[in-house]
Design a protein around this motif. Sequence first.
Motif, mmCIF file in Angstrom:
data_model
loop_
_atom_site.group_PDB
_atom_site.id
_atom_site.type_symbol
_atom_site.label_atom_id
_atom_site.label_comp_id
_atom_site.label_asym_id
_atom_site.label_seq_id
_atom_site.Cartn_x
_atom_site.Cartn_y
_atom_site.Cartn_z
ATOM 1 N N THR A 25 20.807 -9.277 -0.766
ATOM 2 C CA THR A 25 21.243 -10.550 -0.387
ATOM 3 C C THR A 25 20.564 -10.939 0.797
ATOM 4 N N ILE A 26 20.156 -12.276 0.934
ATOM 5 C CA ILE A 26 19.344 -12.658 2.024
ATOM 6 C C ILE A 26 20.148 -13.924 2.495
ATOM 7 N N LEU A 27 20.411 -13.984 3.959
ATOM 8 C CA LEU A 27 20.958 -15.252 4.431
ATOM 9 C C LEU A 27 20.251 -15.726 5.627
ATOM 10 N N ASP A 28 20.123 -17.131 5.525
ATOM 11 C CA ASP A 28 19.276 -17.943 6.520
ATOM 12 C C ASP A 28 20.481 -18.452 7.390
ATOM 13 N N GLY B 105 13.651 -14.204 4.846
ATOM 14 C CA GLY B 105 12.983 -13.552 3.823
ATOM 15 C C GLY B 105 13.169 -12.039 3.756
ATOM 16 N N LEU B 106 12.899 -11.487 2.569
ATOM 17 C CA LEU B 106 13.003 -9.905 2.579
ATOM 18 C C LEU B 106 11.609 -9.627 2.091
ATOM 19 N N TYR B 107 10.737 -8.874 2.884
ATOM 20 C CA TYR B 107 9.431 -8.630 2.759
ATOM 21 C C TYR B 107 9.030 -7.100 2.466
ATOM 22 N N GLY C 51 20.128 -16.281 -0.685
ATOM 23 C CA GLY C 51 19.233 -15.992 -1.674
ATOM 24 C C GLY C 51 19.421 -14.654 -2.134
ATOM 25 N N TYR C 52 18.761 -14.194 -3.104
ATOM 26 C CA TYR C 52 18.927 -12.755 -3.679
ATOM 27 C C TYR C 52 17.334 -12.421 -4.047
ATOM 28 N N ALA C 53 17.153 -11.174 -3.737
ATOM 29 C CA ALA C 53 15.870 -10.233 -4.297
ATOM 30 C C ALA C 53 16.458 -8.970 -5.116
ATOM 31 N N GLU C 54 16.169 -9.164 -6.345
ATOM 32 C CA GLU C 54 16.340 -8.026 -7.291
ATOM 33 C C GLU C 54 15.076 -7.530 -8.080
ATOM 34 N N ALA D 291 17.879 -14.630 10.716
ATOM 35 C CA ALA D 291 17.484 -14.039 9.255
ATOM 36 C C ALA D 291 18.397 -12.774 9.077
ATOM 37 N N TRP D 292 19.056 -12.499 8.180
ATOM 38 C CA TRP D 292 19.816 -11.349 7.710
ATOM 39 C C TRP D 292 19.636 -10.869 6.207
#
Length: 146
Positions: free
Chosen positions: A72-75, A84-86, A117-120, A45-46
């Motif tokens: 930005t989230i990469l599996d 995941g970003l937590y 994936g993205y988290a904004e 996970a990155w």
Amino acid sequence: MARGISFRDTRKKLAVAVAAAGLVIAFSGQAQAADYEATTKDKCAWVGGAYDYYRTGTASGHPLYNTSWNFTILDKCTDGKGAGLYTTYWKWENGGWWFHDYTKLGSDSNGNNQEPGYAEGSGSKVDEVKLYVCLVGDKSSCVALF
């Protein structure tokens, strides 16, 4: 109320860690901005992106911050766990400080297919925010971004 490390303490520790890691951080005035990235120990996970915050006041003797983020989230593995970003944080709500344990901000559960994936988003009236990269659903895999 017993509380953990404040943003002030985090900035001091972060300055030392940044110097050691060679990361670039720009601090100016009230608003603070930084770029972060981290990987779980198994390298599956990155996450990488920007986190900004600025002080908006004080509540019950503790600073209040508004925040925003864009990651930005990469599996990177096909193990079926997802990346995941937590976050964990304290939030001033209903006249008191309330702790919010691991809250998922975003994920990539596609598994090594190069579609991130993205988290904004944004938050308000918070303090002592911490961000983590984790395998989805596995708290023991989490690595702090700062």
